[in-house]
Write an enzyme that holds these catalytic residues in place. Structure first.
Site, PDB file in Angstrom:
ATOM      1  N   ARG A  52       0.854  -1.202   0.000  1.00 53.52           N
ATOM      2  CA  ARG A  52       0.000   0.000   0.000  1.00 53.52           C
ATOM      3  C   ARG A  52       0.882   1.241   0.000  1.00 53.52           C
ATOM      4  O   ARG A  52       0.573   2.247  -0.627  1.00 53.52           O
ATOM      5  CB  ARG A  52      -0.975  -0.008   1.189  1.00 53.52           C
ATOM      6  CG  ARG A  52      -1.779   1.276   1.291  1.00 53.52           C
ATOM      7  CD  ARG A  52      -3.062   1.209   2.114  1.00 53.52           C
ATOM      8  NE  ARG A  52      -3.034   0.330   3.255  1.00 53.52           N
ATOM      9  CZ  ARG A  52      -2.366   0.556   4.399  1.00 53.52           C
ATOM     10  NH1 ARG A  52      -1.661   1.649   4.554  1.00 53.52           N
ATOM     11  NH2 ARG A  52      -2.406  -0.334   5.373  1.00 53.52           N
ATOM     12  N   TYR A 105     -16.265  16.008 -16.350  1.00 57.11           N
ATOM     13  CA  TYR A 105     -16.694  14.624 -16.181  1.00 57.11           C
ATOM     14  C   TYR A 105     -17.754  14.573 -15.079  1.00 57.11           C
ATOM     15  O   TYR A 105     -17.557  15.126 -13.993  1.00 57.11           O
ATOM     16  CB  TYR A 105     -15.468  13.792 -15.812  1.00 57.11           C
ATOM     17  CG  TYR A 105     -15.791  12.357 -15.522  1.00 57.11           C
ATOM     18  CD1 TYR A 105     -16.217  11.512 -16.547  1.00 57.11           C
ATOM     19  CD2 TYR A 105     -15.677  11.836 -14.246  1.00 57.11           C
ATOM     20  CE1 TYR A 105     -16.521  10.189 -16.285  1.00 57.11           C
ATOM     21  CE2 TYR A 105     -15.975  10.509 -13.981  1.00 57.11           C
ATOM     22  CZ  TYR A 105     -16.396   9.695 -15.001  1.00 57.11           C
ATOM     23  OH  TYR A 105     -16.696   8.394 -14.739  1.00 57.11           O
ATOM     24  N   ASP A 178      -7.525  18.413 -15.443  1.00 59.27           N
ATOM     25  CA  ASP A 178      -7.817  17.022 -15.798  1.00 59.27           C
ATOM     26  C   ASP A 178      -7.420  16.869 -17.259  1.00 59.27           C
ATOM     27  O   ASP A 178      -8.075  17.398 -18.159  1.00 59.27           O
ATOM     28  CB  ASP A 178      -9.313  16.736 -15.588  1.00 59.27           C
ATOM     29  CG  ASP A 178      -9.667  15.279 -15.857  1.00 59.27           C
ATOM     30  OD1 ASP A 178      -8.975  14.638 -16.663  1.00 59.27           O
ATOM     31  OD2 ASP A 178     -10.666  14.798 -15.277  1.00 59.27           O
ATOM     32  N   LYS A 203      -8.415   5.642 -19.463  1.00 60.73           N
ATOM     33  CA  LYS A 203      -8.749   6.096 -20.803  1.00 60.73           C
ATOM     34  C   LYS A 203      -7.524   5.983 -21.730  1.00 60.73           C
ATOM     35  O   LYS A 203      -7.074   4.898 -21.978  1.00 60.73           O
ATOM     36  CB  LYS A 203      -9.298   7.522 -20.719  1.00 60.73           C
ATOM     37  CG  LYS A 203     -10.336   7.722 -19.581  1.00 60.73           C
ATOM     38  CD  LYS A 203     -11.609   6.922 -19.723  1.00 60.73           C
ATOM     39  CE  LYS A 203     -12.480   6.897 -18.482  1.00 60.73           C
ATOM     40  NZ  LYS A 203     -12.834   8.184 -17.908  1.00 60.73           N
TER      41      LYS A 203
HETATM   42  C1  LIG Z   1     -13.330   8.704 -16.640  1.00 63.71           C
HETATM   43  C2  LIG Z   1     -12.923  10.051 -16.247  1.00 63.71           C
HETATM   44  C3  LIG Z   1     -12.640  10.362 -14.907  1.00 63.71           C
HETATM   45  C4  LIG Z   1     -12.823   9.360 -13.786  1.00 63.71           C
HETATM   46  O1  LIG Z   1     -11.917   8.317 -13.886  1.00 63.71           O
HETATM   47  P1  LIG Z   1     -12.211   6.808 -13.401  1.00 63.71           P
HETATM   48  O2  LIG Z   1     -10.968   6.098 -13.791  1.00 63.71           O
HETATM   49  O3  LIG Z   1     -13.440   6.332 -14.122  1.00 63.71           O
HETATM   50  O4  LIG Z   1     -12.433   6.875 -11.938  1.00 63.71           O
HETATM   51  C5  LIG Z   1     -12.210  11.639 -14.628  1.00 63.71           C
HETATM   52  N1  LIG Z   1     -12.075  12.583 -15.592  1.00 63.71           N
HETATM   53  C6  LIG Z   1     -12.350  12.314 -16.886  1.00 63.71           C
HETATM   54  C7  LIG Z   1     -12.188  13.388 -17.892  1.00 63.71           C
HETATM   55  C8  LIG Z   1     -12.794  11.052 -17.249  1.00 63.71           C
HETATM   56  O5  LIG Z   1     -13.072  10.812 -18.536  1.00 63.71           O
END
Ligand SMILES: *Cc1c(COP(=O)(O)O)cnc(C)c1O
Length: 387
Positions: A52, A105, A178, A203
């Site tokens: 962890r 998001y 982000d 992603k």
């Molecule tokens: C999917 C996504 C998230 C969240 O991520 P997870 O891996 O699903 O928790 C945050 N920001 C954007 C732009 C996303 O597409």
């Protein structure tokens, strides 16, 4: 190898990926272990004590993430939202205020509204592509975080990272970007002055739709903040598993060429969609008609693989289109090699219905994959014929 002065694609392949010194294995082993033998009490080998707190496979990914974004520290988490949570939990206390984009998001909006809201964190939702609106939303002294997503999700708005970073610095606000949609292959927020970059590595970074993961990268000079968030990562525990970290690392090695292909395919599809009478609007920053086209051209080195469209026939036509494609599979998520279609109002953004971040019912979002572009175009044409 030392990748400090290497270019992007070389860093993506080599940063944190030293060959195994015992066997010479080119790919470092995947350390599927929870704990580490100590040479006497406190006698750690390489600093690892319990997974962890640290695991060499996770370290390999964290080093790679930092190198890709040009940051000083990288941290890897069990999901994008776990990364966001760890950061926000570290920097905010009850009474603080957050300024967040109105087209982020859905899960980010939900996290800030529902989870942090219940702990006394206030937020204001604004269009971050409007600098004046952001300036007005900042409450000097109370606002601690400015949360920017560019291109935004799903309407592909482009916000000026350098200008927002300057605004944040003046107001003493942490500027978080982000960078999930663009990926570091196309956009480098830290170089534009942002403080922290957030990723859903689920992603484009992972790129193959086979893991859930998240990451944070901190700009140079934010060592103390990075140390505090590292403590939250350890003490709250939402770390990525070694195997997920390995798959993410493997995906990242091809990020550069994948993003080029995603961008090429998406531009061809956006152009085709723009010509069709059944489409009211195409949201793609690579199109000259996009209001953020010029800014995107300056702050991105490609326009990425995400397109949204508004259908002239409204919600009903949007649903029909989303259910008609075949190569584009109907699913949430994005950024994988395979093309996906999503109906935000009832899928990814269902959680923000009735809020300032609600997505129009006529909108469909496409994650354009790296299949042969002609098969993608044929698929789009067939779905449009069925409208
Ligand atoms: C999917 C996504 C998230 C969240 O991520 P997870 O891996 O699903 O928790 C945050 N920001 C954007 C732009 C996303 O597409």
């Amino acid at each position: 190898m030392d990748t400090t002065n290497a270019r992007f694609d070389t860093r993506a392949i080599h940063a944190g990926q030293e060959f195994d010194p015992t066997t010479g294995a080119v790919i470092p082993p995947v350390y599927l272990t929870s704990t580490y033998v100590q040479d006497g009490i406190g006698g750690l080998r390489g600093g690892y004590e319990y997974s962890r707190g640290g695991n060499p496979t996770r370290t390999a990914l964290e080093t790679q993430l930092a190198a890709l974004e040009g940051g000083a520290h990288g941290l890897s988490f069990a999901s994008g939202l776990a990364a966001e949570d760890a950061l926000l939990r570290t920097v905010l206390v009850p009474g603080d205020h957050v300024v967040i984009g109105n087209d982020v998001y859905g899960g980010t909006h939900r996290l800030i509204r529902k989870i942090f809201g219940a702990w006394g964190i206030r937020h204001t939702t604004v269009d971050t592509s409007d600098l004046g609106a952001v300036r007005d939303a900042i409450e000097l002294g109370a606002t601690k975080v400015l949360w920017v997503e560019t291109p935004s999700n799903p309407l592909m708005k482009i916000s000026d990272i350098a200008a927002l970073a300057e605004l944040g610095t003046e107001a003493g606000v942490l500027v978080v970007v982000d960078n999930t949609f663009a990926s570091p292959a196309l956009q480098q927020p830290l170089a534009l002055g942002a403080d922290v970059v957030v990723h859903s590595t689920t992603k484009y970074l992972g790129g193959h739709s086979d893991i859930i993961g998240g990451g944070l990268v901190f700009a140079e000079g934010l060592d103390e903040l990075a140390e505090r968030v590292t403590f939250t990562q350890f003490a709250a525990g939402a770390v990525s598993s070694p195997f997920d970290a390995f798959l993410t690392t493997r995906g990242i090695k091809t990020l550069g060429i994948r993003m080029q292909r995603h961008s090429q395919n998406a531009l061809a599809i956006a152009r085709r969609l723009e010509e069709h009478a059944g489409i009211e609007h195409v949201y793609y920053p690579g199109l000259e008609s996009h209001p953020g086209h010029e800014l995107a051209g300056r702050q991105m080195s490609g326009f990425g693989g995400m397109i949204s469209i508004a259908l002239s026939g409204g919600g009903e036509a949007a649903r029909r289109f989303a259910e008609s494609t075949e190569v584009f599979q109907l699913a949430e998520s994005l950024g994988g090699v395979e093309s996906l279609v999503n109906y935000p109002a009832e899928m990814t953004h269902a959680s923000v219905r009735g809020t300032e971040a609600e997505v129009p019912e006529s909108v469909v979002r496409l994650s354009v994959g790296i299949e042969d572009v002609d098969d993608l175009l044929d698929d789009i044409d067939r779905a449009l014929e069925r409208l």
